[in-house]
Design a protein around this motif. Structure first.
Motif, PDB file in Angstrom:
ATOM      1  N   ILE A 246       0.829  -1.205   0.000  1.00 27.73           N
ATOM      2  CA  ILE A 246       0.000   0.000   0.000  1.00 27.73           C
ATOM      3  C   ILE A 246       0.867   1.261   0.000  1.00 27.73           C
ATOM      4  CG2 ILE A 246      -1.899  -1.171   1.178  1.00 27.73           C
ATOM      5  CD1 ILE A 246      -1.046   0.220   3.742  1.00 27.73           C
ATOM      6  N   SER A 247       0.255   2.365  -0.302  1.00 27.61           N
ATOM      7  CA  SER A 247       0.975   3.640  -0.381  1.00 27.61           C
ATOM      8  C   SER A 247       1.549   4.047   0.972  1.00 27.61           C
ATOM      9  CB  SER A 247       0.029   4.735  -0.880  1.00 27.61           C
ATOM     10  OG  SER A 247       0.630   6.013  -0.738  1.00 27.61           O
ATOM     11  N   HIS A 248       2.772   4.573   0.925  1.00 28.22           N
ATOM     12  CA  HIS A 248       3.399   5.062   2.164  1.00 28.22           C
ATOM     13  C   HIS A 248       2.704   6.328   2.683  1.00 28.22           C
ATOM     14  CE1 HIS A 248       5.281   7.330  -1.100  1.00 28.22           C
ATOM     15  NE2 HIS A 248       5.596   8.257  -0.221  1.00 28.22           N
ATOM     16  N   HIS A 249       1.862   6.917   1.855  1.00 29.92           N
ATOM     17  CA  HIS A 249       1.089   8.076   2.316  1.00 29.92           C
ATOM     18  C   HIS A 249      -0.024   7.674   3.277  1.00 29.92           C
ATOM     19  CE1 HIS A 249       3.077  10.882  -0.312  1.00 29.92           C
ATOM     20  NE2 HIS A 249       2.728  10.217  -1.412  1.00 29.92           N
ATOM     21  N   THR A 250      -0.419   6.401   3.249  1.00 29.00           N
ATOM     22  CA  THR A 250      -1.527   5.928   4.066  1.00 29.00           C
ATOM     23  C   THR A 250      -1.014   5.513   5.440  1.00 29.00           C
ATOM     24  OG1 THR A 250      -2.643   5.116   2.076  1.00 29.00           O
ATOM     25  CG2 THR A 250      -3.431   4.284   4.193  1.00 29.00           C
ATOM     26  N   ARG A 251      -1.532   6.184   6.462  1.00 28.24           N
ATOM     27  CA  ARG A 251      -1.067   5.939   7.827  1.00 28.24           C
ATOM     28  C   ARG A 251      -2.246   5.905   8.796  1.00 28.24           C
ATOM     29  NH1 ARG A 251       4.872   5.836   8.793  1.00 28.24           N
ATOM     30  NH2 ARG A 251       5.415   5.310   6.651  1.00 28.24           N
ATOM     31  N   ALA A 252      -1.984   5.354   9.969  1.00 27.39           N
ATOM     32  CA  ALA A 252      -3.019   5.316  11.002  1.00 27.39           C
ATOM     33  C   ALA A 252      -2.884   6.525  11.909  1.00 27.39           C
ATOM     34  CB  ALA A 252      -2.885   4.029  11.817  1.00 27.39           C
ATOM     35  N   GLU A 253      -4.000   7.171  12.198  1.00 28.75           N
ATOM     36  CA  GLU A 253      -4.010   8.358  13.063  1.00 28.75           C
ATOM     37  C   GLU A 253      -4.894   8.085  14.267  1.00 28.75           C
ATOM     38  OE1 GLU A 253      -3.153  11.032  14.991  1.00 28.75           O
ATOM     39  OE2 GLU A 253      -2.352  11.611  13.022  1.00 28.75           O
ATOM     40  N   THR A 254      -4.239   7.921  15.435  1.00 27.79           N
ATOM     41  CA  THR A 254      -4.981   7.622  16.660  1.00 27.79           C
ATOM     42  C   THR A 254      -4.898   8.748  17.681  1.00 27.79           C
ATOM     43  OG1 THR A 254      -3.068   6.548  17.689  1.00 27.79           O
ATOM     44  CG2 THR A 254      -4.540   5.153  16.376  1.00 27.79           C
ATOM     45  N   GLY A 255      -4.102   9.788  17.370  1.00 30.91           N
ATOM     46  CA  GLY A 255      -3.924  10.872  18.318  1.00 30.91           C
ATOM     47  C   GLY A 255      -2.789  10.618  19.295  1.00 30.91           C
ATOM     48  N   ILE A 256      -2.112   9.484  19.152  1.00 31.35           N
ATOM     49  CA  ILE A 256      -0.972   9.143  20.018  1.00 31.35           C
ATOM     50  C   ILE A 256       0.290   9.161  19.167  1.00 31.35           C
ATOM     51  CG2 ILE A 256       0.071   7.398  21.499  1.00 31.35           C
ATOM     52  CD1 ILE A 256      -2.722   6.394  22.113  1.00 31.35           C
ATOM     53  N   GLY A 257       1.247   9.994  19.544  1.00 34.38           N
ATOM     54  CA  GLY A 257       2.465  10.065  18.757  1.00 34.38           C
ATOM     55  C   GLY A 257       2.178  10.591  17.366  1.00 34.38           C
ATOM     56  N   GLY A 258       3.004  10.195  16.418  1.00 32.37           N
ATOM     57  CA  GLY A 258       2.794  10.631  15.033  1.00 32.37           C
ATOM     58  C   GLY A 258       1.900   9.665  14.286  1.00 32.37           C
ATOM     59  N   ARG A 259       1.790   9.887  13.007  1.00 28.68           N
ATOM     60  CA  ARG A 259       1.016   8.995  12.143  1.00 28.68           C
ATOM     61  C   ARG A 259       1.738   7.646  12.078  1.00 28.68           C
ATOM     62  NH1 ARG A 259       1.193  10.533   7.015  1.00 28.68           N
ATOM     63  NH2 ARG A 259      -0.909   9.887   6.407  1.00 28.68           N
ATOM     64  N   ALA A 260       1.024   6.576  12.391  1.00 32.61           N
ATOM     65  CA  ALA A 260       1.653   5.260  12.510  1.00 32.61           C
ATOM     66  C   ALA A 260       1.722   4.542  11.168  1.00 32.61           C
ATOM     67  CB  ALA A 260       0.881   4.401  13.511  1.00 32.61           C
ATOM     68  N   SER A 261       2.887   3.968  10.890  1.00 31.20           N
ATOM     69  CA  SER A 261       3.030   3.165   9.675  1.00 31.20           C
ATOM     70  C   SER A 261       2.196   1.896   9.811  1.00 31.20           C
ATOM     71  CB  SER A 261       4.497   2.795   9.443  1.00 31.20           C
ATOM     72  OG  SER A 261       4.780   1.504   9.911  1.00 31.20           O
ATOM     73  N   LEU A 262       1.817   1.329   8.670  1.00 33.62           N
ATOM     74  CA  LEU A 262       1.019   0.106   8.673  1.00 33.62           C
ATOM     75  C   LEU A 262       1.868  -1.114   8.355  1.00 33.62           C
ATOM     76  CD1 LEU A 262      -2.253   1.369   6.925  1.00 33.62           C
ATOM     77  CD2 LEU A 262      -1.629   1.380   9.345  1.00 33.62           C
ATOM     78  N   ASN A 263       3.185  -1.000   8.462  1.00 36.15           N
ATOM     79  CA  ASN A 263       4.077  -2.130   8.205  1.00 36.15           C
ATOM     80  C   ASN A 263       3.762  -3.281   9.150  1.00 36.15           C
ATOM     81  OD1 ASN A 263       5.239  -0.375   6.437  1.00 36.15           O
ATOM     82  ND2 ASN A 263       7.097  -0.040   7.630  1.00 36.15           N
ATOM     83  N   ILE A 264       3.584  -4.475   8.592  1.00 39.50           N
ATOM     84  CA  ILE A 264       3.223  -5.647   9.391  1.00 39.50           C
ATOM     85  C   ILE A 264       4.242  -6.755   9.194  1.00 39.50           C
ATOM     86  CG2 ILE A 264       1.546  -7.543   9.583  1.00 39.50           C
ATOM     87  CD1 ILE A 264      -0.669  -5.502   9.223  1.00 39.50           C
ATOM     88  N   PHE A 265       4.688  -7.332  10.308  1.00 34.08           N
ATOM     89  CA  PHE A 265       5.579  -8.480  10.309  1.00 34.08           C
ATOM     90  C   PHE A 265       4.781  -9.682  10.806  1.00 34.08           C
ATOM     91  CE2 PHE A 265       9.868  -6.088  11.032  1.00 34.08           C
ATOM     92  CZ  PHE A 265       9.633  -5.353   9.884  1.00 34.08           C
TER      93      PHE A 265
END
Length: 442
Positions: free
Chosen positions: A59-78
């Motif tokens: 997916i696009s690196h522009h797409t991130r999770a925003e929860t209000g904690i810290g910065g925009r979280a990457s969606l990288n999954i291991f």
């Protein structure tokens, strides 16, 4: 959707950590993933986790999770798939390519992991850039002067490691930065190294890439990774079994590929995956409690909230939405609980194996003590026997010389002759007189 054999429910209950039927039945896309897996005799869980990891790298690196904690979280999954050799751990990696084809020819798909530097290198390339000067002479006069430079040219990659022991061995090499690179990649932090020479410099900025990782483990090779919790590496993985007792006797039809999936979305600017207020509030309260020292989280659960955020966001995207719902979060919690069950079962296995090894060591020590005791007892009996022979030979008239005694003793008894004479003397059976041994008389 495939029909499980009659014995499947009982077997599934006996294997903690398998995703429940209700999970797959919750969404058409999840049913499709499971059917695709079963049509090729592959575990539904393996294909789900494989698809999740690969899709996160697509997916696009522009797409991130925003929860209000810290910065925009990457969606990288291991994701880590655990099973014995031949259990089908690698099948998920190959099937997901057919199920979710990449629309991007530049997507680095299924790369092996060789080193930390190699991971960063996957995003690098050589391009021509203007120097700011123009050509002064010739037919190209006025054109910009170009130079070739190395820089980040890609934004998406998926890595697959067939045997997790490889990562452990590579990480043990002198100067290896593999472990650190993987931990940074899991949260989308800056990758690369700055060197004196430009050709060896790699710089992949935070937030400029998406990376998914799938690793196959045998149970014995997964244990050392889980034991390395102090580094923070195992906390960054979702854990899954390779077994799936619900694979039917007769294969269902291949359901076809996903014609549209999140990998097709190529936004030009930031896209925030939003979360319900209830979820954001719960995450915030936990974060604050941990920061205040009011809440102590088990070491292996250190990234629980972040991983659930990533899974929920991916489930929303897979369902065609940029906003996480309560149902997405509930499904993510099911995934997390299943992952923890697999992980905890491996930890218990490790503890059991460690206890068994300690018992073997204790048994070996006891066995050694017993052998030493038996050997000493045998030696004492041998000394007693030879001492009696010394007494017997010395009882002849005039006693016996040491040389004659040595000749009369069997070769096996000569080794303990001196100790046997000492024992016979200590017992009062013989005494030395010059170069002879004589028997005491009352």
């Amino acid at each position: 959707m495939s029909t499980a054999p009659k014995w499947a429910p009982d077997v599934r209950e006996a294997i903690p950590g398998l995703l429940p039927d209700e999970f797959y039945e919750a969404r058409p896309e999840l049913q499709k993933i499971r059917q695709a897996a079963h049509s090729k005799a592959c575990s539904g869980d393996v294909l789900f986790y494989s698809s999740l990891a690969r899709l996160s790298g697509m997916i696009s690196h522009h797409t991130r999770a925003e929860t209000g904690i810290g910065g925009r979280a990457s969606l990288n999954i291991f994701a880590a798939v655990v099973g014995n050799s031949g259990a089908g751990k690698s099948t998920g990696s190959s099937l997901t390519r057919g199920l979710m084809p990449s629309p991007d020819e530049d997507f680095r798909d299924g790369l092996p992991v060789g080193s930390g530097e190699g991971i960063a290198e996957a995003f690098m390339g050589t391009v021509e850039e203007p120097t700011g000067e123009v050509i002064q002479r010739g037919k190209n006069v006025g054109d910009p002067v170009m130079r070739r430079v190395r820089k980040q040219v890609r934004h998406n990659a998926f890595f697959y490691v067939d045997e997790g022991q490889t990562i452990a061995k590579l990480g043990e090499r002198n100067g290896s930065v593999l472990g650190e690179t993987l931990r940074r990649a899991a949260v989308g932090e800056t990758l690369g190294q700055t060197n004196a020479s430009e050709e060896r410099t790699r710089y992949v900025p935070a937030g400029s890439y998406n990376l998914g990782l799938l690793v196959g483990f045998q149970p014995s090779t997964a244990v050392p990774v889980l034991a390395d919790a102090s580094t923070g590496t195992p906390q960054r993985f979702l854990w899954s079994w390779a077994d799936d007792p619900s694979i039917p006797d007769m294969p269902p039809a291949w359901p076809g590929e996903f014609e549209r999936h999140p990998g097709h979305l190529k936004p030009d600017g930031p896209v925030d995956i939003t979360f319900p207020l209830r979820v954001r509030t719960a995450l915030w309260q936990e974060r604050v409690a941990r920061a205040r020292g009011e809440l102590e989280v088990p070491e292996l659960d250190g990234h629980a909230g972040l991983i659930k955020v990533k899974v929920a966001a991916m489930l929303a995207l897979l369902d065609g939405r940029a906003g996480v719902t309560d149902e997405d979060w509930q499904l993510a919690e099911v995934v997390w609980a299943s992952s923890c069950a697999v992980r905890d079962a491996l930890v218990v296995r490790a503890q059991r194996e460690a206890a068994a090894e300690r018992q073997r060591e204790e048994d070996a020590k006891v066995h050694q003590v017993v052998r030493e005791h038996e050997a000493k007892a045998d030696a004492d009996l041998a000394l007693e026997r030879v001492a009696r022979l010394v007494q017997k030979h010395a009882s002849q008239v005039g006693g016996i010389t040491f040389g004659e005694l040595n000749r009369r003793l069997a070769s096996r008894d000569r080794k303990v002759a001196r100790k046997s004479i000492d024992l016979a003397e200590a017992r009062g059976w013989v005494f030395e007189e010059g170069d002879r041994l004589c028997v005491k008389t009352d």
